[in-house]
Write a protein that holds these residues in place. Structure first.
Motif, mmCIF file in Angstrom:
data_model
loop_
_atom_site.group_PDB
_atom_site.id
_atom_site.type_symbol
_atom_site.label_atom_id
_atom_site.label_comp_id
_atom_site.label_asym_id
_atom_site.label_seq_id
_atom_site.Cartn_x
_atom_site.Cartn_y
_atom_site.Cartn_z
ATOM 1 N N GLU A 143 0.833 -1.207 0.000
ATOM 2 C CA GLU A 143 0.000 0.000 0.000
ATOM 3 C C GLU A 143 0.865 1.253 0.000
ATOM 4 N N TYR A 144 2.061 1.144 0.565
ATOM 5 C CA TYR A 144 2.946 2.298 0.689
ATOM 6 C C TYR A 144 4.103 2.265 -0.309
ATOM 7 N N PHE A 145 4.645 1.066 -0.590
ATOM 8 C CA PHE A 145 5.885 0.993 -1.359
ATOM 9 C C PHE A 145 5.853 -0.137 -2.382
ATOM 10 N N THR A 146 6.603 0.056 -3.449
ATOM 11 C CA THR A 146 6.857 -0.988 -4.429
ATOM 12 C C THR A 146 8.105 -1.756 -3.999
ATOM 13 N N PRO A 147 8.040 -3.073 -3.905
ATOM 14 C CA PRO A 147 9.186 -3.850 -3.388
ATOM 15 C C PRO A 147 10.333 -3.951 -4.389
ATOM 16 N N THR A 148 11.032 -2.857 -4.603
ATOM 17 C CA THR A 148 12.166 -2.835 -5.526
ATOM 18 C C THR A 148 13.417 -3.394 -4.846
ATOM 19 N N GLN A 149 14.431 -3.650 -5.613
ATOM 20 C CA GLN A 149 15.692 -4.142 -5.061
ATOM 21 C C GLN A 149 16.341 -3.105 -4.153
ATOM 22 N N ASP A 150 16.291 -1.833 -4.555
ATOM 23 C CA ASP A 150 16.853 -0.775 -3.714
ATOM 24 C C ASP A 150 16.133 -0.701 -2.376
ATOM 25 N N LEU A 151 14.820 -0.851 -2.389
ATOM 26 C CA LEU A 151 14.056 -0.801 -1.146
ATOM 27 C C LEU A 151 14.453 -1.966 -0.240
ATOM 28 N N ARG A 152 14.576 -3.159 -0.804
ATOM 29 C CA ARG A 152 14.942 -4.336 -0.002
ATOM 30 C C ARG A 152 16.347 -4.211 0.572
ATOM 31 N N GLU A 153 17.283 -3.721 -0.230
ATOM 32 C CA GLU A 153 18.678 -3.705 0.197
ATOM 33 C C GLU A 153 19.025 -2.499 1.062
ATOM 34 N N ARG A 154 18.402 -1.363 0.800
ATOM 35 C CA ARG A 154 18.795 -0.138 1.504
ATOM 36 C C ARG A 154 17.877 0.191 2.683
ATOM 37 N N ALA A 155 16.599 -0.070 2.577
ATOM 38 C CA ALA A 155 15.648 0.386 3.593
ATOM 39 C C ALA A 155 15.144 -0.728 4.504
ATOM 40 N N MET A 156 14.788 -1.876 3.921
ATOM 41 C CA MET A 156 14.154 -2.928 4.717
ATOM 42 C C MET A 156 15.089 -3.535 5.752
ATOM 43 N N THR A 157 16.376 -3.431 5.552
ATOM 44 C CA THR A 157 17.337 -4.054 6.463
ATOM 45 C C THR A 157 17.598 -3.226 7.720
ATOM 46 N N ARG A 158 17.084 -1.998 7.780
ATOM 47 C CA ARG A 158 17.351 -1.127 8.935
ATOM 48 C C ARG A 158 16.378 -1.456 10.069
ATOM 49 N N ASN A 159 16.855 -1.343 11.300
ATOM 50 C CA ASN A 159 15.986 -1.667 12.442
ATOM 51 C C ASN A 159 15.461 -0.410 13.131
ATOM 52 N N THR A 160 15.290 0.640 12.360
ATOM 53 C CA THR A 160 14.825 1.926 12.889
ATOM 54 C C THR A 160 13.377 1.834 13.360
ATOM 55 N N VAL A 161 13.062 2.557 14.450
ATOM 56 C CA VAL A 161 11.726 2.483 15.041
ATOM 57 C C VAL A 161 11.197 3.881 15.383
ATOM 58 N N ALA A 162 9.913 3.909 15.740
ATOM 59 C CA ALA A 162 9.260 5.163 16.130
ATOM 60 C C ALA A 162 8.061 4.830 17.008
ATOM 61 N N LEU A 163 7.494 5.869 17.605
ATOM 62 C CA LEU A 163 6.246 5.766 18.366
ATOM 63 C C LEU A 163 5.314 6.888 17.941
ATOM 64 N N ILE A 164 4.022 6.587 17.858
ATOM 65 C CA ILE A 164 3.000 7.606 17.610
ATOM 66 C C ILE A 164 1.999 7.526 18.750
ATOM 67 N N THR A 208 4.814 12.158 18.020
ATOM 68 C CA THR A 208 5.654 11.100 17.479
ATOM 69 C C THR A 208 7.084 11.287 17.970
ATOM 70 N N ASN A 209 7.738 10.178 18.202
ATOM 71 C CA ASN A 209 9.155 10.187 18.568
ATOM 72 C C ASN A 209 9.869 9.161 17.701
ATOM 73 N N THR A 210 10.965 9.566 17.075
ATOM 74 C CA THR A 210 11.696 8.648 16.217
ATOM 75 C C THR A 210 13.190 8.912 16.278
ATOM 76 N N HIS A 211 13.933 7.934 15.824
ATOM 77 C CA HIS A 211 15.381 8.050 15.672
ATOM 78 C C HIS A 211 15.692 7.506 14.285
ATOM 79 N N LEU A 212 15.815 8.389 13.299
ATOM 80 C CA LEU A 212 16.024 7.954 11.926
ATOM 81 C C LEU A 212 17.408 7.327 11.763
ATOM 82 N N TYR A 213 17.566 6.581 10.684
ATOM 83 C CA TYR A 213 18.805 5.834 10.449
ATOM 84 C C TYR A 213 19.999 6.780 10.479
ATOM 85 N N TRP A 214 21.088 6.321 11.072
ATOM 86 C CA TRP A 214 22.185 7.219 11.421
ATOM 87 C C TRP A 214 23.114 7.566 10.263
#
Length: 382
Positions: free
Chosen positions: A168-189, A204-210
């Motif tokens: 619903e939000y993203f197309t499962p491209t190779q770049d998305l799988r390799e660059r974004a999906m592997t991060r363990n970043t979290v947030a709260l709403i 909201t509170n978050t800590h984006l990828y470093w």
């Protein structure tokens, strides 16, 4: 005995937190009116804070070997952090923390601040592939809410990687799988209600990828956070997108976007949140295939935000400051949605006073237990 600290008068903390009294949040720091200065019509105010605690699990020798080991040890840092949290609980009504270790939260900070009137929520990171310790030693983000002022109505934990897999939000491209999906970043709403005024605030509170090598991933995370935030708001008001837009346009909703965004004021994340849109097709920093993403221009949809430290970023007061986080590089933010008529920005807590610059050539140090400073913003509330 009373201790005058900044604009507040505090009693000394107990011996459990016996550290030098110079270590309070506001000592050596000044409050600054926002620009242009605004004052609420009433006398009701709330204060919001954000603070990256620097988890003990990330005190890697290769990064902090220039600092005396005494000041990087957890035995030294923990009492200072405890003192910071106690001081913040007297200053702030909503406190957001990043790099808060889960087991210390459970055993120490959650019960401690509960005794001082704060309810809290926590979202822990998933263990990365290199992790060999207990999962309870992982860090995450937390929100503490003054239960005397606010009701915590609901909250949603966010694991960005899980939502990146949602078609619903993203197309499962190779770049998305390799660059974004592997991060363990979290947030709260969180959805909170101010008891006296009945005002609803979405926090909201978050800590984006470093990593500075992944500005595109940070934009995707910010974009996803805004979409999830809007979903939370629709569910709360029981409205569709058009109706929510009308609520936002009339200034009836208030949103606080808080955390460590690992993004400076010249970044894509800052531009996206400040302007409400980002043309990724024309931005060379976004040179990856992430599918359509609602077209070439990412939009927040009437959720344009104003950083409460915006007026200080380019001011003469801070241009020469090269000595500490966050003012060496602004990466921590307290954003409020521009159209809000219920939250009126008043002032923010500034950097360490220039007279003390030479005293602190590195962070953490004898008086400051993290490589970030707590940031605070005060608002009038209607």
């Amino acid at each position: 005995m009373k201790i005058l600290t900044g604009n507040k008068t505090f009693r000394p903390v107990s011996r459990l937190f016996s550290v030098n009294l110079d270590n309070s949040i506001t000592r050596r720091r000044n409050w600054f009116d926002v620009s242009p200065p605004k004052r609420p019509t009433g006398n009701e105010t709330i204060t919001v804070s954000t603070y990256n605690l620097l988890s003990q699990q990330y005190m890697w020798p290769e990064v902090y070997n220039h600092i005396p080991s005494k000041y990087t040890s957890w035995q030294y840092r923990l009492p200072l952090i405890n003192r910071n949290l106690m001081d913040l609980s007297r200053l702030a009504d909503i406190m957001c923390f990043q790099e808060m270790e889960f087991n210390v939260y459970q055993e120490t900070w959650k019960p401690l601040l509960k005794d001082h009137g704060f309810d809290s929520i926590f979202q822990k990171k998933r263990p990365p592939t290199y992790w060999t310790k207990s999962e309870d030693q992982l860090d995450g983000v937390s929100i503490f809410v003054n239960s005397n002022k606010f009701d915590l109505l609901s909250y949603e934990p966010v694991d960005y990687s899980e939502h990146f897999q949602n078609p619903e939000y993203f197309t499962p491209t190779q770049d998305l799988r390799e660059r974004a999906m592997t991060r363990n970043t979290v947030a709260l709403i969180a959805t909170v209600r101010h008891k006296r005024t009945g005002t609803i605030i979405f926090v909201t509170n978050t800590h984006l990828y470093w990593s500075p090598e992944f500005p595109d991933v940070k934009v995707l995370q910010a974009y996803l956070l805004v979409r999830l935030l809007k979903r939370t708001m629709r569910n709360h008001y029981k409205v569709n997108d058009n109706q929510l837009s009308e609520i936002m346009r009339q200034g009836q909703a208030s949103v606080l976007l808080v955390g460590d965004f690992n993004s400076t004021p010249d970044s894509m994340v800052y531009e996206f949140l400040q302007n409400g849109s980002l043309n990724i097709a024309k931005d060379t920093r976004f040179n990856y295939d992430y599918g359509k993403l609602e077209g070439a221009i990412l939009k927040t949809g009437l959720l344009e935000f104003e950083s409460q430290y915006k007026s200080l970023v380019h001011s003469s007061e801070f241009q020469c400051r090269e000595h500490s986080q966050p003012f060496k590089r602004f990466i921590d933010y307290i954003w409020v949605n521009k159209y809000s008529k219920t939250l009126t920005p008043i002032r923010v807590l500034g950097d360490i006073d220039i007279d003390y610059v030479d005293e602190f050539s590195w962070f953490p140090n004898e008086s400051y237990p993290s490589d970030h400073l707590p940031m605070l913003a005060q608002f009038g509330i209607k």
